[in-house]
Every structure is written in structure tokens, then in C-alpha cells.
Design an enzyme around this catalytic site. Structure first.
Site, PDB file in Angstrom:
ATOM      1  N   THR A  16       0.825  -1.215   0.000  1.00  0.00           N
ATOM      2  CA  THR A  16       0.000   0.000   0.000  1.00  0.00           C
ATOM      3  C   THR A  16       0.859   1.265   0.000  1.00  0.00           C
ATOM      4  OG1 THR A  16      -1.775  -1.145   1.172  1.00  0.00           O
ATOM      5  CG2 THR A  16      -1.787   1.263   1.250  1.00  0.00           C
ATOM      6  N   VAL A  17       1.799   1.344   0.938  1.00  0.00           N
ATOM      7  CA  VAL A  17       2.621   2.556   1.049  1.00  0.00           C
ATOM      8  C   VAL A  17       3.606   2.646  -0.110  1.00  0.00           C
ATOM      9  CG1 VAL A  17       4.293   3.795   2.469  1.00  0.00           C
ATOM     10  CG2 VAL A  17       2.349   2.648   3.546  1.00  0.00           C
ATOM     11  N   GLY A  18       4.228   1.517  -0.478  1.00  0.00           N
ATOM     12  CA  GLY A  18       5.143   1.536  -1.624  1.00  0.00           C
ATOM     13  C   GLY A  18       4.451   1.978  -2.890  1.00  0.00           C
ATOM     14  N   LYS A 107       8.084   1.895  11.834  1.00  0.00           N
ATOM     15  CA  LYS A 107       8.042   2.277  13.251  1.00  0.00           C
ATOM     16  C   LYS A 107       8.536   1.170  14.163  1.00  0.00           C
ATOM     17  CE  LYS A 107       3.148   1.088  13.474  1.00  0.00           C
ATOM     18  NZ  LYS A 107       3.017   0.879  12.015  1.00  0.00           N
ATOM     19  N   ASP A 203       0.798  -0.453  18.569  1.00  0.00           N
ATOM     20  CA  ASP A 203       1.175   0.439  17.479  1.00  0.00           C
ATOM     21  C   ASP A 203       1.486   1.843  18.019  1.00  0.00           C
ATOM     22  OD1 ASP A 203       1.049   1.266  14.441  1.00  0.00           O
ATOM     23  OD2 ASP A 203      -0.328   2.632  15.465  1.00  0.00           O
ATOM     24  N   LYS A 207       5.194   4.299  18.379  1.00  0.00           N
ATOM     25  CA  LYS A 207       5.282   5.693  17.916  1.00  0.00           C
ATOM     26  C   LYS A 207       5.658   6.635  19.050  1.00  0.00           C
ATOM     27  CE  LYS A 207       1.834   4.772  14.339  1.00  0.00           C
ATOM     28  NZ  LYS A 207       0.426   4.921  13.934  1.00  0.00           N
ATOM     29  N   GLY A 304      -2.412   5.685   5.839  1.00  0.00           N
ATOM     30  CA  GLY A 304      -2.981   5.656   4.491  1.00  0.00           C
ATOM     31  C   GLY A 304      -1.910   5.720   3.427  1.00  0.00           C
TER      32      GLY A 304
END
EC number: 1.1.1.3
Length: 428
Positions: A16-18, A107, A203, A207, A304
Site C-alpha cells: 500500500t505505502v510503496g 516504526k 502500534d 510511535k 494511508g
């Protein structure tokens, strides 16, 4: 006019991020020449399955061989978006030691191995940037390291997980119970098939460890962070928060005190007039206090495809500028202190306690006595009769050390008149 050079990039991962990074590189191709002072040319994309069909992606860029990237001297920036600890850690270390600059959104890796990776970057005088690792598209790492560098930061608190914020928003605004709100979050793609890392605070904990390290200039790892999720928050708790003109949020909380760093993730009741209380749905926000700047809040999309890609590309542009002016490695690890991280049991918090007790004379006095024995001061008591001789009792305390409250709760559980400790929630 100065001739602008080309900077070659490699992308590790095309999920998704790539995919978002690839889209931004294509979308901004012409603009990036002026923004970065160099053309940014993606020459390799490392994927697990090279035969998989990937619409809109130039298949000639794909490879499943790491050596084609690490052994190519022309590749100057490696962008890691695979996630997880291994093989990402090994690949990033090899890239840094080969003199390549690295940008990551990982992260988990930064929270556990940040020092090792930053030390490798400093040794090799290259950039290791990770803006996207904390809050997606919200800039917070760079502001802490640069814009706010002259401040002594003593507080960083934030909503840094969109899944849990969406769930709590639906519970508060639409009266959903936890399971219903989680199902809705899963349906909309906010929650993973296994939502444990989100709903149990893991998660957010990673962070907050990263933010605390940078804000307080001292190493904080994920294992230092007390984590508690939102699975025990009920509709009744939400109702009481409304009565108190407050909301319940999963907050990452970090304080730099004269006795050490306090760092945790847990649900908190927070007054509706606090800026974080108005952060709804899947949005994230980070609120901090500095001695010079006073209060500052950063707000936006915390995850996202494109918001996270936005943060990654911001780092890539920064690295390209450093390459152009031959100054990579200028901002490396900023953890120059060695500040103690306090045991969570010694941290002071205010508490909201909801319990079911026998509805008869003397019970409230006995409970007050237990709190007195354990050095817990009460600021507010609400008693509501339920049914069958059982009363629901809500007690709000003054700030008290965690271990005193824990001892008091264990004592209350042992009392014959206590039917149930229903909720224990901290107040901001």
C-alpha cells in the site's frame, strides 16, 4: 545556470505505502526537479514475487534480488516500506554501511533499533530519515529535530492510532459498543484482519517511544512504554465521560520530569475543551509543550497510502538536497542525554473507577477508608442504584502513584461488599 543532477532511488516493498510512493514519484516527476534541485529516478523496486501482476507499475523496475540494489553504486537513496524487523533491519544496515542514504516508514524497527541504525548512518555520514514512522502524513519528527530544537520539551501527548480513534468516536457519537465499532472499522479498512496491535495500544506505543526519544533527547524504546488498549472501554464509561463534559481517547503520553521520563499509552478521559478532544474518526493529532513555543498541535491523516507516502517523499527530497550540497549526515541521532525512564508504577495519574457494590449502609465509608489506607485522595463520588441490592459507584481520584492505586484496587476486590471492579480509566 547550474546543471541539476540525477539522484537514483531504490524502493524496498510495493504494498500500500510503496504503491503510494510510486504514484507520487510519477505524479510529481517534473516538479521534483525544482523542489529537490535534482531529478529523482526510481531504478529498482524490490518485491517478494516478481511474477505478480502490478497494474500501472513499470515491470522492468522490479527485482527480487537485493544484491542488484546493494551492489549498484549509482543508487544513492534506499526507501524501505516493507515493514517488520527482518529482513528490513539487515538490509538497512547494509545500505547505510555501503554509503547509501535510507528513508523508512518502519516504526517497529525505529522504536527497537533506532540507536543502531542512527549510529550506522552517522559512522558513514549518510542520512537516515523516518518521518513517516510516527504519524503518517503529519510532520512531527522534523519539527522536533529542527523547528523546535531550541525548546526544552516537557510534554508530548497524542492520538497516534487512527483505528482506535475511529472506534472511540463511533462509541461516543453513535452509541456503538466496542465490538460493533471494531466491525465497522474493519469493514472500512481502518482495522486490520488482526487488529491486536491497534486495539491493545502496541502500534501507538512504538510511535510514542520514537517521539519521546526525539523530544527529550534520550533513548526510549518500545519496551519502556506501558501499554494498555481500549478493549475494556464500555458504553457506560462513555456515558459517564459525557456527564463529565469529557471524551475518552487512546493517548500516547510522554512527560520529561526532573525525576525522569514518563511514557505510556492508555485510554484517558480528557475534557472536551482540550484540543485533542475534538480529533475525530481516523485522524491523528500530537500536542506538545515547549518552554519557548508554549503549546503546539499537529493534526492530520496519520496513515494511508498517500499521506504516508507524502511523509516519505518529504524525506527523500530532503536527502536529495543534502546530496546536491554534499552534506548528508548533518542531522543524525539527537539522543545526547541519558535520562532515566521511570518505572510506570511510580507515575502519578488521576483515576476514574467504576465498581458494583452492595447497596447498604457503611459500604461507602469502608471504601473511603481503603483509599485512605493506600494514600488515594478522592475528588468526586457518584452513586447510582442499579437493581437487586447492587449499586454502581463511580469514584474519581486526585493524582496518585500507580502502585498506590493498584494496591487500593486489590484491597477493594477482597472486600465482601465488592461485586465487581468494572472500569479503571486514567484522567488527563
Amino acid at each position: 545556470m547550474e546543471e541539476k543532477r540525477s539522484v537514483k532511488l531504490a524502493l524496498l516493498g510495493l504494498g500500500t505505502v510503496g504503491g503510494g510512493v510510486y504514484k507520487l514519484l510519477e505524479r510529481q516527476k517534473e516538479e521534483l526537479l525544482d523542489k529537490a534541485g535534482a531529478s529523482l529516478e526510481l531504478v529498482k523496486i524490490l518485491v517478494h514475487n516478481i511474477k505478480k501482476e502490478r497494474a500501472g507499475v513499470d515491470a522492468s523496475l522490479l527485482t527480487d534480488k537485493w544484491e542488484e540494489i546493494i551492489e549498484d553504486p549509482q543508487i544513492e537513496i534506499v526507501i524501505e516500506v516493507m515493514g517488520g524487523i527482518e529482513p528490513a533491519r539487515t538490509m538497512i544496515l547494509e545500505a547505510l554501511n555501503a554509503g547509501k542514504n535510507v528513508v523508512t516508514a518502519n516504526k517497529d524497527l525505529v522504536a527497537e533499533y533506532g540507536r543502531e541504525l542512527l549510529d550506522a548512518a552517522q559512522k558513514n555520514q549518510v542520512d537516515f530519515l523516518f518521518e513517516a514512522a510516527v504519524a503518517g502524513g503529519i510532520p512531527i519528527i522534523r519539527p522536533l529535530k529542527q523547528c523546535l530544537a531550541s525548546n526544552e520539551i516537557d510534554e508530548v501527548i497524542g492520538i497516534v492510532n487512527g483505528t482506535t480513534n475511529y472506534i472511540l468516536t463511533k462509541m461516543f457519537e453513535e452509541g456503538m459498543d466496542f465490538e460493533e465499532a471494531l466491525a465497522k472499522a474493519t469493514e472500512l479498512g481502518y482495522a486490520e484482519a488482526d487488529p491486536t496491535a491497534d486495539i491493545e495500544g502496541l502500534d501507538a506505543g512504538r510511535k510514542v517511544a520514537i517521539m519521546a526519544s526525539i523530544a527529550f533527547h534520550s533513548r526510549v524504546t518500545f519496551s519502556d512504554v506501558y501499554t494498555e488498549g481500549i478493549t475494556k472501554i464500555s458504553a457506560k464509561d462513555i456515558g459517564y465521560a459525557k456527564e463529565f463534559d469529557s471524551v475518552i481517547k487512546l493517548l500516547g503520553v510522554a512527560h520529561n520530569t526532573e525525576w525522569g521520563i514518563e511514557v505510556a499509552v492508555h485510554p484517558m478521559i480528557i475534557a472536551q475543551d482540550h484540543p485533542l478532544a475534538s480529533v475525530r474518526d481516523s485522524f491523528n493529532a500530537i500536542f506538545l509543550h515547549g518552554d519557548a513555543v508554549d503549546d503546539v498541535m499537529f493534526y492530520g491523516r496519520g496513515a494511508g497510502e498517500l499521506p504516508t507516502a507524502s511523509a516519505i517523499m518529504g524525506d527523500v527530497i530532503d536527502v536529495a538536497r543534502d546530496i546536491r550540497y554534499q552534506c548528508t549526515g548533518r542531522i543524525s541521532c539527537t539522543c545526547y542525554r541519558d535520562t532515566l525512564v521511570k518505572e510506570f508504577k511510580d507515575v502519578k495519574n488521576k483515576f476514574f473507577l467504576r465498581m458494583q457494590v452492595d447497596n447498604k449502609p457503611g459500604v461507602l465509608a469502608a471504601i473511603a477508608s481503603v483509599f485512605g489506607v493506600h494514600k488515594v485522595s478522592i475528588s468526586k463520588v457518584i452513586q447510582k442504584v442499579i437493581t437487586d441490592g447492587v449499586a454502581e459507584l463511580v469514584i474519581v481520584t486526585e493524582a496518585v502513584k500507580e502502585y498506590h492505586m493498584e494496591d487500593a484496587i486489590e484491597h477493594l476486590k477482597d472486600m465482601d461488599t465488592t461485586r465487581e471492579i468494572s472500569s479503571v480509566i486514567r484522567e488527563y
